[in-house]
Design an enzyme around this catalytic site. Structure first.
Site, PDB file in Angstrom:
ATOM      1  N   ASP A   1       0.865  -1.193   0.000  1.00  0.00           N
ATOM      2  CA  ASP A   1       0.000   0.000   0.000  1.00  0.00           C
ATOM      3  C   ASP A   1       0.893   1.230   0.000  1.00  0.00           C
ATOM      4  OD1 ASP A   1      -2.394   1.574   0.199  1.00  0.00           O
ATOM      5  OD2 ASP A   1      -1.917   1.920   2.296  1.00  0.00           O
ATOM      6  N   SER A   2       0.319   2.362  -0.407  1.00  0.00           N
ATOM      7  CA  SER A   2       1.063   3.619  -0.354  1.00  0.00           C
ATOM      8  C   SER A   2       1.458   3.947   1.090  1.00  0.00           C
ATOM      9  CB  SER A   2       0.197   4.744  -0.937  1.00  0.00           C
ATOM     10  OG  SER A   2      -1.028   4.799  -0.231  1.00  0.00           O
TER      11      SER A   2
ATOM     12  N   CYS B   1      -4.321  -1.241  -2.263  1.00  0.00           N
ATOM     13  CA  CYS B   1      -4.479   0.207  -2.401  1.00  0.00           C
ATOM     14  C   CYS B   1      -5.307   0.435  -3.666  1.00  0.00           C
ATOM     15  CB  CYS B   1      -3.094   0.843  -2.541  1.00  0.00           C
ATOM     16  SG  CYS B   1      -3.106   2.585  -2.965  1.00  0.00           S
TER      17      CYS B   1
ATOM     18  N   GLU C   1      -5.098  10.536   8.349  1.00  0.00           N
ATOM     19  CA  GLU C   1      -3.655  10.401   8.624  1.00  0.00           C
ATOM     20  C   GLU C   1      -3.193  11.400   9.681  1.00  0.00           C
ATOM     21  OE1 GLU C   1      -0.888   9.320   5.780  1.00  0.00           O
ATOM     22  OE2 GLU C   1      -2.136   7.551   5.424  1.00  0.00           O
TER      23      GLU C   1
ATOM     24  N   CYS D   1     -11.629   3.342  -1.068  1.00  0.00           N
ATOM     25  CA  CYS D   1     -10.327   3.808  -0.558  1.00  0.00           C
ATOM     26  C   CYS D   1     -10.098   3.075   0.751  1.00  0.00           C
ATOM     27  CB  CYS D   1     -10.338   5.313  -0.327  1.00  0.00           C
ATOM     28  SG  CYS D   1      -8.847   5.897   0.504  1.00  0.00           S
TER      29      CYS D   1
ATOM     30  N   HIS E   1      -8.645   3.779   3.413  1.00  0.00           N
ATOM     31  CA  HIS E   1      -8.742   4.510   4.683  1.00  0.00           C
ATOM     32  C   HIS E   1     -10.175   4.626   5.194  1.00  0.00           C
ATOM     33  CE1 HIS E   1      -4.685   5.734   3.812  1.00  0.00           C
ATOM     34  NE2 HIS E   1      -4.613   6.515   4.863  1.00  0.00           N
TER      35      HIS E   1
HETATM   36  N1  DGL Z   1      -4.493   3.570  -0.059  1.00  0.00           N
HETATM   37  C1  DGL Z   1      -5.022   4.620  -0.900  1.00  0.00           C
HETATM   38  C2  DGL Z   1      -6.281   4.104  -1.633  1.00  0.00           C
HETATM   39  O1  DGL Z   1      -6.883   3.100  -1.285  1.00  0.00           O
HETATM   40  C3  DGL Z   1      -5.340   5.877  -0.153  1.00  0.00           C
HETATM   41  C4  DGL Z   1      -4.119   6.600   0.350  1.00  0.00           C
HETATM   42  C5  DGL Z   1      -3.342   7.337  -0.702  1.00  0.00           C
HETATM   43  O2  DGL Z   1      -3.887   8.278  -1.325  1.00  0.00           O
HETATM   44  O3  DGL Z   1      -2.173   7.018  -0.870  1.00  0.00           O
HETATM   45  O4  DGL Z   1      -6.667   4.708  -2.603  1.00  0.00           O
END
Ligand code: DGL
Length: 278
Positions: A14-15, A77, A162, A196, A198
């Site tokens: 993931d990012s 992600c 975050e 997403c 999050h």
């Molecule tokens: N993990 C990213 C997603 O599911 C969200 C966080 C990011 O923008 O890096 O899109």
């Protein structure tokens, strides 16, 4: 790149932190497997980055996980699944190693959506990158062409989470504003995809501002079940996944910072390690 053929952990990429909400549910379904979770926190968020940059960063991280032995990598992600997965699968994997696999989280979500909506009108909330990529409507159209998808990007939600502000009163303003903007596009929506990683952290607030008849879909369980099914159908990949119930957490940012913030997503303490991708 010389890659090992021995069984190895499943790579979860993931990012940053968001993929932990997916990982948690994968682990619930598949507790016996080993995992390496890699968060590219030093370069997160990916949500507002261009196609080229998300692709480049994601590919670097996937290669790193392959170098560490992983045969199967999950892009946990949505932004990376939307912007990098297809190119990696079609252009890069055949050159790197055609026997390794990279899977995303959009397809499993698309696969179940047609069975949930009754009105056939579905809303999608996600990052700007995910929404602009049009990946969800395209993926859903292949399986359920009769569905109508309306999308809305919520660029404030990831930063609020975050920065630990998502439970504050101020967060409600943005959550309500974005849900209202989605619903204003189509009165018939009966299902909303939280596209997403999050967003499960604010699901209670999302529910507060969404009419009760609308079903809210978060992805973790869907992805967990889909991966379990995939491994049953692909014994050649399953046999290359080691199973000692061990997880390693890696981050491109500070290990201490990751360990502290990960607790917010996982509700438990972990000890992350720092890693350099390049
Ligand atoms: N993990 C990213 C997603 O599911 C969200 C966080 C990011 O923008 O890096 O899109």
């Amino acid at each position: 790149m010389t890659l090992s053929n021995s069984p190895a952990p499943i790579g979860i990429f993931d990012s940053g932190y968001g993929g932990l909400t997916i990982f948690e549910k994968i682990k619930e379904q598949l507790p016996q497997y080993d995992y390496i979770y890699l968060g590219d926190n030093a370069r997160a968020p990916y949500g507002s980055r261009s196609f080229e940059v998300v692709y480049e960063y994601t590919l670097q991280c996937v290669k790193k996980l392959f170098e560490m032995g992983c045969h199967l990598v999950i892009l946990a992600c949505n932004t990376a699944s939307a912007k990098a997965l297809r190119t990696i699968q079609q252009n890069d994997l055949p050159n790197i190693d055609p026997h390794r696999r990279v899977l995303g989280i959009i397809r499993p979500t698309a696969e179940i959506i047609g069975e949930i909506t009754k009105t056939k009108q579905v809303g999608l909330l996600g990052t700007t990158g995910t929404v602009q990529s049009n990946s969800y409507p395209m993926e859903i159209a292949k399986l359920f062409p009769e569905l109508k998808i309306v999308s809305h990007a919520c660029p404030m939600w990831v930063p609020l989470i975050e920065n630990g502000e998502h439970l504050s009163e101020g967060a409600d303003f943005f959550i309500k504003k974005d849900i209202d903007a989605l619903l204003a596009q189509n009165q018939g929506i009966d299902t909303i995809i939280l596209g997403c990683t999050h967003y499960p952290l604010i699901i209670n607030k999302i529910k507060r501002y969404t009419p009760k008849h609308i079903t809210i879909i978060s992805q973790g369980e869907i992805v967990g079940r889909s991966l379990k099914n995939y491994l049953q159908r692909h014994p050649e990949i399953d046999g290359k996944c080691s199973k000692n119930a061990h997880t390693e957490f890696l981050t491109t940012e500070s290990a201490d910072k990751f360990s502290a913030s990960a607790a917010l997503f996982l509700n438990k303490k972990i000890n992350a390690k720092h890693i350099n991708i390049l």
